[in-house]
Design an enzyme around this catalytic site. Structure first.
Site, PDB file in Angstrom:
ATOM      1  N   ASP A  89       2.404  -2.627  -4.306  1.00 41.14           N
ATOM      2  CA  ASP A  89       1.717  -1.514  -3.613  1.00 41.14           C
ATOM      3  C   ASP A  89       2.817  -0.907  -3.339  1.00 41.14           C
ATOM      4  OD1 ASP A  89       1.138  -1.202  -1.415  1.00 41.14           O
ATOM      5  OD2 ASP A  89       1.627  -2.480  -0.188  1.00 41.14           O
ATOM      6  N   GLU A 120       1.911   6.689   3.625  1.00 40.93           N
ATOM      7  CA  GLU A 120       0.706   5.640   3.928  1.00 40.93           C
ATOM      8  C   GLU A 120       1.640   4.479   4.843  1.00 40.93           C
ATOM      9  OE1 GLU A 120      -1.867   2.103   3.472  1.00 40.93           O
ATOM     10  OE2 GLU A 120       0.338   2.067   3.003  1.00 40.93           O
ATOM     11  N   GLU A 121       2.621   3.929   4.772  1.00 42.34           N
ATOM     12  CA  GLU A 121       3.378   2.645   5.474  1.00 42.34           C
ATOM     13  C   GLU A 121       3.905   2.835   6.530  1.00 42.34           C
ATOM     14  OE1 GLU A 121       2.875  -0.235   4.113  1.00 42.34           O
ATOM     15  OE2 GLU A 121       2.624  -0.346   2.023  1.00 42.34           O
TER      16      GLU A 121
HETATM   17 ZN   LIG Z   1       0.026   0.242   0.210  1.00 42.82          ZN
END
Ligand SMILES: [Zn+2]
Length: 332
Positions: A89, A120-121
């Site tokens: 990830d 994104e996180e």
């Molecule tokens: Zn991710």
């Protein structure tokens, strides 16, 4: 650099959300050296999305994010796995996508683009910034990467982040009748929320609520005048019915402050790929201009964000092959 070396090279550069600058420069230099045209799209003074193309207006794009959750965990490996932050990830995914794109290039297919976003996180600020990019207009399919165990995700739940805030009246704790405890009111509301059955959806599944944070009070000997709880609701419906359900549970005892919301998304099913619905959200809801979305990536979401994050080496290779066949299918 092979797919494993590239995964480890990316993982060796810390890029916790907000600190993606160095990994972006690495990708720019790496992709430029392979012959890609690379644009760095500024998102903040120290954050850039990386956009790479071979021709002017690619129809099929591969994308994921460059940031990770904290803390940085440098890569280690054995014969089967690569361990560490970003293994699945999403740095292993970046490596699998670049490997796939290079394989397509070698076959003479140049109608593909690569897009790597920041943050994104946290709040998908990179995805929001790139949504208005002119290249979006020509994109027909966006294959996004997140750990789906190499299954094709045909749906992903939404994510609704909010605070429930209560207020009361401070008083000396020896004379509670003089005050009104915001913490006790909050606890009552949270207890009701825990016993609420929120609307669900047959395709997306159950709506689930995580009470992630609780904050409030001043001192042990003061009746607390303020309290708040942070909730993350995994949406399987539109936001409105959930917000209405919350309002009717709270019944005026507190206020809701919305932090962010992304609604559930359906993605393109493709015959011949194993399919499933995933419970997490992605950059996809924030990039509606980038064609029809697909979602697939190596590794398990169950180890992402943990200290034991890893990816199987065979899954990285399989993912790069799946990206190649998906891209070919979509390009017809
Ligand atoms: Zn991710």
């Amino acid at each position: 650099m092979d797919i494993f070396e590239l995964t480890k090279a990316l993982m060796n550069i810390p890029s916790v959300s907000g600190g993606e600058e160095a990994v972006g420069f690495f990708l720019r230099d790496h992709l430029s050296s392979l012959g890609w045209n690379v644009e760095m799209q500024p998102v903040s003074p120290t954050q850039n999305n990386v956009i790479a193309t071979l021709n002017e207006n690619p129809r099929v794009w591969l994308s994921t994010h460059m940031d990770t959750v904290p803390p940085f965990i440098p890569p280690t490996e054995d014969d089967e796995k690569i361990y560490g932050r970003g293994a699945c990830d999403a740095k292993g995914i970046i490596a699998a996508q670049i490997t796939a794109a290079e394989a397509l290039k070698k076959e003479g297919i140049s109608d593909i683009g690569l897009l790597y976003t920041v943050e994104e996180e946290r709040a998908s600020t990179g995805a929001k910034a790139v949504n208005m990019h002119p290249l979006a207009a020509k994109c027909e399919y966006m294959i996004n990467g997140e750990p789906t165990d190499n299954d094709l995700a045909i749906g992903s739940k939404g994510s609704f982040r909010l605070l429930v805030k209560t207020s009361g009246k401070a008083a000396h704790s020896a004379y509670p009748e003089e005050g009104d405890s915001a913490i006790e009111t909050l606890l009552d509301i949270l207890e009701d929320i825990r016993h609420t059955h929120f609307p669900h959806d047959d395709f997306f599944g159950e709506t689930t609520v995580n009470i992630g944070t609780i904050d409030g009070g001043i001192a042990l000997n003061v009746i607390p005048p303020k309290a708040e709880a942070g909730l993350l609701i995994r949406l399987t419906t539109k936001r409105e019915p959930i917000e209405q359900a919350l309002e009717s549970v709270i019944r005026g005892r507190g206020d809701i402050e919305v932090l962010s919301c992304s609604e559930p998304v359906k993605m393109l099913p493709i015959e011949g790929f194993s399919q499933k619905v995933v419970r997490f959200t992605t950059d996809i809801p924030h990039m509606p201009n980038w064609g029809k979305p697909l979602l697939l990536g190596p590794g398990s979401i169950l180890v992402a964000h943990t200290k034991d994050e890893y990816v199987l080496k065979k899954d990285l290779i399989e993912a790069s092959e799946l990206y190649v066949s998906l891209a070919k299918k979509l390009l017809g």
